[in-house]
Design a protein around this motif. Structure first.
Motif, PDB file in Angstrom:
ATOM      1  N   UNK A 159      25.214  69.886 -66.321  1.00 58.99           N
ATOM      2  CA  UNK A 159      25.820  70.162 -65.022  1.00 58.99           C
ATOM      3  C   UNK A 159      26.843  69.145 -64.587  1.00 58.99           C
ATOM      4  N   UNK A 160      27.426  68.420 -65.532  1.00 61.79           N
ATOM      5  CA  UNK A 160      28.386  67.370 -65.199  1.00 61.79           C
ATOM      6  C   UNK A 160      29.668  67.567 -65.997  1.00 61.79           C
ATOM      7  N   UNK A 161      30.591  68.389 -65.499  1.00 63.90           N
ATOM      8  CA  UNK A 161      31.816  68.701 -66.252  1.00 63.90           C
ATOM      9  C   UNK A 161      32.647  67.469 -66.591  1.00 63.90           C
ATOM     10  N   UNK A 162      32.568  66.430 -65.761  1.00 68.31           N
ATOM     11  CA  UNK A 162      33.356  65.230 -66.014  1.00 68.31           C
ATOM     12  C   UNK A 162      32.640  64.200 -66.851  1.00 68.31           C
ATOM     13  N   UNK A 163      31.546  64.612 -67.489  1.00 63.57           N
ATOM     14  CA  UNK A 163      30.734  63.692 -68.280  1.00 63.57           C
ATOM     15  C   UNK A 163      31.552  63.047 -69.401  1.00 63.57           C
ATOM     16  N   UNK A 164      31.390  61.738 -69.579  1.00 60.72           N
ATOM     17  CA  UNK A 164      32.051  61.021 -70.660  1.00 60.72           C
ATOM     18  C   UNK A 164      31.103  60.931 -71.846  1.00 60.72           C
ATOM     19  N   UNK A 165      31.488  61.511 -72.960  1.00 63.11           N
ATOM     20  CA  UNK A 165      30.625  61.531 -74.136  1.00 63.11           C
ATOM     21  C   UNK A 165      30.486  60.135 -74.744  1.00 63.11           C
ATOM     22  N   UNK A 166      29.378  59.944 -75.445  1.00 63.81           N
ATOM     23  CA  UNK A 166      29.110  58.667 -76.100  1.00 63.81           C
ATOM     24  C   UNK A 166      28.658  58.908 -77.534  1.00 63.81           C
ATOM     25  N   UNK A 167      29.005  57.986 -78.411  1.00 58.87           N
ATOM     26  CA  UNK A 167      28.512  57.998 -79.793  1.00 58.87           C
ATOM     27  C   UNK A 167      27.703  56.719 -79.994  1.00 58.87           C
TER      28      UNK A 167
END
Length: 352
Positions: free
Chosen positions: A313-321
């Motif tokens: 539910x967080x469209x602005x989420x910053x992905x992480x690896x």
């Protein structure tokens, strides 16, 4: 036939509004402790079971998370799944587990099934390239986290272990013992994790004059596949048998160990030094305690759920690896009886 108990029945017995019962079930912080206790007593007395299917239709998704692993029979993956299950439970969710068996068609079947079940999200250890499928899932509101495989964090989140570093660490350990005729046992070789462990082993060999590395494709990562490789090695003349073997996982290593020691009379580590990968529980209790490359299974499973929850539910989420560093665990299968029972060494940082 007796009708099922409804939320209205609970409200009537507790002498509260239907909306109050709904808040107790879905938003308990909005309800006073006194009222909450009344509702919970009514639920217990009536034996009320919530209709989660109806809630799912309203919300557009369930409270379940799909998890697809490469081999549920491998303790490495069951440990990750268990850690993910524990972490999901803390968030009020449950885990549905699927075993692809390293079969891309079966993997696709589970992705379709979990999509039909409207899962909150998906954790997957992919067989091959499924990035198009992940894009498709995200468009349908199902975020996905790759597990045991690094992803481009500009597009996806992932949790993995530096398998190249782990492969280097395993082969370097054998070379530091003076072993020069090494063999790598793993398969299928196209599987990313296997290929990266092999690449790391080759780096160690390339840095060591006079060392050689024979690659033996086991076709699978099971104890039985390891026994087949062990039988084929034991059938050779002694001069043709490697003096050090690195297996792509512990199940293969245990199979090789069973074959060459119990059935073919070779000694570990005197004739052959043997090291595995994953450090499953069985490694320490093998007939000859097995040296291995440890992966932090609990941290992998827990971190994958955390990344997924941050994405929901967080469209602005910053992905992480997230990439963990593997650790060398030394036991009898490489150290010999005079060495310490168990030693731990982290992989060195890799230069670009």
């Amino acid at each position: 036939m007796q009708r099922s108990v409804s939320i209205k029945d609970v409200a009537n017995l507790a002498e509260v509004a239907v909306g109050t019962v709904s808040n107790v079930l879905n938003n308990p912080d909005r309800v006073s402790n006194r009222t909450k206790e009344k509702v919970l007593r009514a639920i217990d007395e009536l034996g009320f079971v919530r209709n989660d299917a109806a809630r799912q239709l309203r919300a557009g998704h369930s409270r379940t998370i799909g998890v697809v692993v490469l081999d549920v029979g491998n303790p490495f993956f069951t440990a990750i799944a268990r850690a993910a299950e524990d972490a999901a439970e803390a968030h009020g969710s449950a885990v549905l587990l699927g075993d692809s068996g390293q079969d891309s068609a079966r993997e696709s079947h589970y992705i379709d099934l979990f999509q039909e079940q409207a899962v909150q999200g998906l954790l997957i250890s992919p067989v091959g390239n499924i990035l198009d499928r992940i894009d498709n899932l995200r468009e349908r509101g199902i975020p996905t986290v790759l597990v045991d495989r690094r992803a481009d964090e500009s597009r996806y989140s992932s949790v993995s272990v530096d398998d190249d570093a782990g492969g280097y660490l395993a082969a370097r350990h054998l070379l530091d013992l003076g072993r020069r005729r090494l063999a790598f046992v793993g398969g299928p070789l196209h599987l990313a994790q296997v290929a990266e462990r092999l690449a790391g082993a080759r780096r160690a060999i390339d840095n060591t004059p006079g060392a050689t590395l024979e690659v033996l494709d086991s076709g699978a990562q099971s104890v039985l596949a390891g026994r087949r490789i062990g039988d084929s090695l034991a059938a050779r003349d002694k001069a043709g048998i490697p003096d050090g073997i690195f297996c792509a996982n512990d199940l293969l290593a245990l199979g090789v160990m069973q074959s060459i020691t119990m059935m073919n009379g070779l000694a570990i580590p005197d004739d052959v030094a043997l090291i595995g990968y994953d450090d499953i529980d069985f490694a320490a209790s093998a007939v000859v305690p097995l040296s291995s490359i440890r992966q932090p299974t609990e941290a992998i499973g827990r971190s994958a759920i955390q990344l997924l929850m941050a994405d929901l539910g967080n469209p602005g989420h910053k992905h992480q690896a997230i990439t963990f560093t593997p650790e060398l665990v030394i036991r009898r299968s490489t150290a010999g009886p005079a060495a310490p029972a168990e030693q731990h060494t982290e992989a060195p940082a890799l230069s670009n």
